[in-house]
Design a protein around this motif. Structure first.
Motif, PDB file in Angstrom:
ATOM      1  N   LEU A 100      -3.513 -13.569   3.813  1.00  0.00           N
ATOM      2  CA  LEU A 100      -2.990 -13.325   5.165  1.00  0.00           C
ATOM      3  C   LEU A 100      -1.920 -12.239   5.182  1.00  0.00           C
ATOM      4  N   TRP A 101      -1.124 -12.144   4.104  1.00  0.00           N
ATOM      5  CA  TRP A 101      -0.149 -11.057   4.050  1.00  0.00           C
ATOM      6  C   TRP A 101      -0.832  -9.699   3.902  1.00  0.00           C
ATOM      7  N   SER A 102      -1.939  -9.667   3.153  1.00  0.00           N
ATOM      8  CA  SER A 102      -2.647  -8.381   3.013  1.00  0.00           C
ATOM      9  C   SER A 102      -3.130  -7.904   4.385  1.00  0.00           C
ATOM     10  N   THR A 154      -7.173   6.450   3.720  1.00  0.00           N
ATOM     11  CA  THR A 154      -6.878   5.225   4.471  1.00  0.00           C
ATOM     12  C   THR A 154      -5.608   4.561   3.952  1.00  0.00           C
ATOM     13  N   ASN A 155      -5.180   3.526   4.684  1.00  0.00           N
ATOM     14  CA  ASN A 155      -4.080   2.678   4.209  1.00  0.00           C
ATOM     15  C   ASN A 155      -4.659   1.411   3.622  1.00  0.00           C
ATOM     16  N   ILE A 156      -4.105   0.995   2.490  1.00  0.00           N
ATOM     17  CA  ILE A 156      -4.530  -0.273   1.895  1.00  0.00           C
ATOM     18  C   ILE A 156      -3.305  -1.162   1.697  1.00  0.00           C
ATOM     19  N   ALA A 157      -3.562  -2.446   1.486  1.00  0.00           N
ATOM     20  CA  ALA A 157      -2.474  -3.363   1.115  1.00  0.00           C
ATOM     21  C   ALA A 157      -3.004  -4.273   0.016  1.00  0.00           C
ATOM     22  N   ILE A 158      -2.141  -4.558  -0.966  1.00  0.00           N
ATOM     23  CA  ILE A 158      -2.534  -5.441  -2.058  1.00  0.00           C
ATOM     24  C   ILE A 158      -1.509  -6.555  -2.195  1.00  0.00           C
ATOM     25  N   CYS A 159      -2.016  -7.795  -2.191  1.00  0.00           N
ATOM     26  CA  CYS A 159      -1.139  -8.961  -2.316  1.00  0.00           C
ATOM     27  C   CYS A 159      -1.771  -9.954  -3.281  1.00  0.00           C
ATOM     28  N   GLY A 160      -0.921 -10.771  -3.894  1.00  0.00           N
ATOM     29  CA  GLY A 160      -1.446 -11.826  -4.760  1.00  0.00           C
ATOM     30  C   GLY A 160      -1.085 -11.595  -6.211  1.00  0.00           C
ATOM     31  N   ALA A 161      -2.074 -11.830  -7.090  1.00  0.00           N
ATOM     32  CA  ALA A 161      -1.827 -11.754  -8.532  1.00  0.00           C
ATOM     33  C   ALA A 161      -1.398 -10.353  -8.952  1.00  0.00           C
ATOM     34  N   ILE A 179      -1.444   5.416 -12.542  1.00  0.00           N
ATOM     35  CA  ILE A 179       0.009   5.219 -12.408  1.00  0.00           C
ATOM     36  C   ILE A 179       0.267   3.854 -11.766  1.00  0.00           C
ATOM     37  N   PRO A 180       1.018   2.991 -12.454  1.00  0.00           N
ATOM     38  CA  PRO A 180       1.277   1.641 -11.921  1.00  0.00           C
ATOM     39  C   PRO A 180       1.973   1.698 -10.560  1.00  0.00           C
ATOM     40  N   GLN A 181       1.571   0.798  -9.663  1.00  0.00           N
ATOM     41  CA  GLN A 181       2.109   0.769  -8.307  1.00  0.00           C
ATOM     42  C   GLN A 181       2.559  -0.640  -7.941  1.00  0.00           C
ATOM     43  N   ALA A 182       3.508  -0.715  -7.030  1.00  0.00           N
ATOM     44  CA  ALA A 182       3.978  -2.012  -6.555  1.00  0.00           C
ATOM     45  C   ALA A 182       2.910  -2.643  -5.657  1.00  0.00           C
ATOM     46  N   ILE A 183       2.881  -3.983  -5.655  1.00  0.00           N
ATOM     47  CA  ILE A 183       1.983  -4.662  -4.718  1.00  0.00           C
ATOM     48  C   ILE A 183       2.819  -5.392  -3.660  1.00  0.00           C
ATOM     49  N   TRP A 184       2.155  -6.176  -2.795  1.00  0.00           N
ATOM     50  CA  TRP A 184       2.780  -6.784  -1.607  1.00  0.00           C
ATOM     51  C   TRP A 184       3.325  -5.691  -0.694  1.00  0.00           C
ATOM     52  N   PHE A 220       9.917 -13.284   0.243  1.00  0.00           N
ATOM     53  CA  PHE A 220       8.614 -13.875   0.575  1.00  0.00           C
ATOM     54  C   PHE A 220       7.573 -13.672  -0.528  1.00  0.00           C
ATOM     55  N   ILE A 221       7.941 -12.898  -1.537  1.00  0.00           N
ATOM     56  CA  ILE A 221       6.976 -12.646  -2.617  1.00  0.00           C
ATOM     57  C   ILE A 221       7.052 -13.791  -3.632  1.00  0.00           C
ATOM     58  N   PRO A 222       5.946 -14.520  -3.825  1.00  0.00           N
ATOM     59  CA  PRO A 222       6.009 -15.676  -4.708  1.00  0.00           C
ATOM     60  C   PRO A 222       6.042 -15.280  -6.189  1.00  0.00           C
TER      61      PRO A 222
END
Lengths: 297, 202
Positions: free
Chosen positions: A40-42, A68-75, A84-89, A163-165
């Motif tokens: 749901l956060w993604s 495009t825009n993407i969002a990545i959440c979770g593991a 290149i490593p990127q932040a998620i959430w 809010f990031i678990p």
């Protein structure tokens, strides 16, 4: 139409949404994202409505064909753009030629990759959710093109840190006693609530077999009946099975109760060998928590 | 009929815990009546129960229970027969276990086919896989236990028998039932708990 070209499908990647309702009378399971919190956060980060995402376990590699825009959440699967490593959430603006990869699992089990306005695929039975054994939905395979609309408007949103678990390897599962819980004596119930159970290899989107002190039911089988999300069934060998998004619609084992859906979502991020402990919850508290969850998400 | 709270978003309606046509009629009538209640998201009817999943922003358990009871009281006024009859054209030649079923029951193959086609079955439950309808009750004279070890692949359209139940495999799958025929019937979405089903010999 273009989109993401699948360079490597990874271990198990599938299109999911919040699941399928209204077809259980045909034997069609709920399915949908195993961890609705991350899913749901993604969606929310991109302001997507009734959309979809890729549920990723590890190893997915995509080539971007349209901006495009993407969002990545979770593991944490060491998400990278062009190595290149990127932040998620958070959201990322990706452009033609970029390579997105999820090469290694660091913590958690399942990540969600959402794209602005969702992937352009057909719904089946009112939902985008994939269930392989029913041959419904979309399993991601090499050389697939996952289509979406391109955008030029760059979005930048990220989830606040609080809010990031953090994914741990133990979890309390709050259980509402119900179904055949009176088939378990007080002594058996004490065993159940006072001991840890370990997640075995037999765990997937259908459910998870746990290992620990055996619990005996005073009843053998029951007449097959509908199985709710989070049901804990105890077969003859006494080892609990937690039933999740792709559970069978009906079944004939005694059930001791149902785990709060929120905790099932957290469970989706645990791995083989991680442990859980059951604790009781009342209906009032459970209801309040679920209302709050779906109001905020 | 009793209600039991199952989860925040679900309750189960239990009927008399017996596998009988009488109970099935109640399950079916209730299921059909509840289909039209707004805010109910899913219904899973089975032999003697119905799992009801609902929108928690519309209902609490007590309020939904009251609504269900009201709906069912209205139902007593109607006498229409909801049962539909589904006919399954069956080829009893393409089979694997017809002879086994005959031998097991000391019957001829002809007798097995006659007995299997004479009974009108009811759909008691749907599950195991999409559109797999558990049909009962098979005449005791042809009842045959499941195979000792299941087959890795039972083809789609296989008409099969296990103990007092019969069924059609809606898709290729592993399975341990005795295969006695084959059908080209493909409309598995039509099956609902309570429906009547008859096999017709081709």
């Amino acid at each position: 139409m273009k989109g993401f070209k699948v360079l490597s499908a990874g271990i198990f990647s599938s299109i999911q949404d919040q699941g399928r309702n209204g077809y259980k009378h045909l034997g069609i399971t709920q399915s949908g994202a195993m961890d609705e919190y991350a899913y749901l956060w993604s969606q929310k980060l991109l302001n997507n409505q009734n959309s979809n995402a890729i549920e990723i376990m590890v190893g997915l590699k995509l080539e971007v064909q349209l901006n495009t825009n993407i969002a990545i959440c979770g593991a944490d699967l060491t998400f990278k753009i062009n190595d290149i490593p990127q932040a998620i959430w958070q959201t990322h603006y990706v452009q033609k030629g970029d390579i997105l990869s999820f090469p290694q699992r660091i913590s958690g089990q399942r990540a969600y990759l959402a794209v602005k306005e969702g992937f352009n695929i057909q719904k089946k039975y009112g939902s985008y959710a994939t269930t392989l054994r029913e041959k419904i939905g979309h399993k991601i395979q090499k050389n697939n093109i996952l289509k979406y609309k391109s955008t030029t408007k760059i979005e930048t949103k990220r989830l606040k840190k609080e809010f990031i678990p953090n994914y741990h390897n133990t979890l309390n599962l709050r259980l509402l006693p119900s179904y055949q819980n009176n088939c378990f004596t007080k002594k058996e119930q004490e065993k159940f609530f006072n001991n840890e159970y370990e997640i075995t290899l037999e765990n997937n989107r259908m459910g998870a077999k746990l290992k620990g002190l055996a619990i005996r039911s005073s009843k053998g089988g029951i007449v097959s009946e509908g199985i709710a999300f989070g049901s804990v069934q105890i077969p003859q060998d006494g080892q609990p099975i937690l039933l999740l998004k792709e559970r069978q619609t009906i079944g004939g084992y005694s059930k001791i109760g149902t785990v709060l859906a929120l905790d099932c979502f957290k469970f989706a991020q645990l791995a083989v060998g991680d442990t859980v402990q059951f604790e009781k919850i009342t209906l009032e508290v459970a209801r309040e928590k679920m209302l709050k969850f779906y109001t905020n998400n | 009929m009793t209600f039991k709270i199952i989860a925040v978003n679900s309750l189960i309606i239990y009927f008399k815990q017996a596998i009988s046509e009488e109970v099935l009629d109640q399950v079916q009538a209730t299921y059909l009546a509840l289909k039209s209640i707004e805010g109910i998201l899913d219904l899973t009817p089975s032999y003697c129960s119905i799992l009801v999943e609902f929108d928690i922003f519309i209902y609490e358990h007590k309020i939904l229970e009251r609504k269900i009871n009201q709906t069912l009281r209205g139902l007593a006024l109607t006498d229409e027969n909801p049962n539909k009859l589904i006919k399954i054209p069956t080829n009893y030649k393409k089979n694997l276990d017809l002879e086994h079923v005959a031998k097991h029951n000391n019957l001829s193959i002809e007798e097995v086919i006659n007995i299997h086609t004479q009974t009108t079955y009811r759909v008691y439950a749907i599950g195991f896989m999409l559109g797999f309808a558990y049909l009962a009750t098979v005449d005791n004279k042809i009842a045959t236990p499941r195979l000792e070890s299941p087959r890795k692949k039972v083809p789609k359209g296989s008409v099969a028998l296990a103990d007092l139940q019969t069924a059609i495999y809606p898709q290729d799958s592993a399975g341990g039932w005795n295969i006695i025929g084959h059908t080209e019937f493909d409309n598995f979405h039509t099956f609902e708990v309570g429906d009547r089903v008859q096999f017709e010999r081709l």
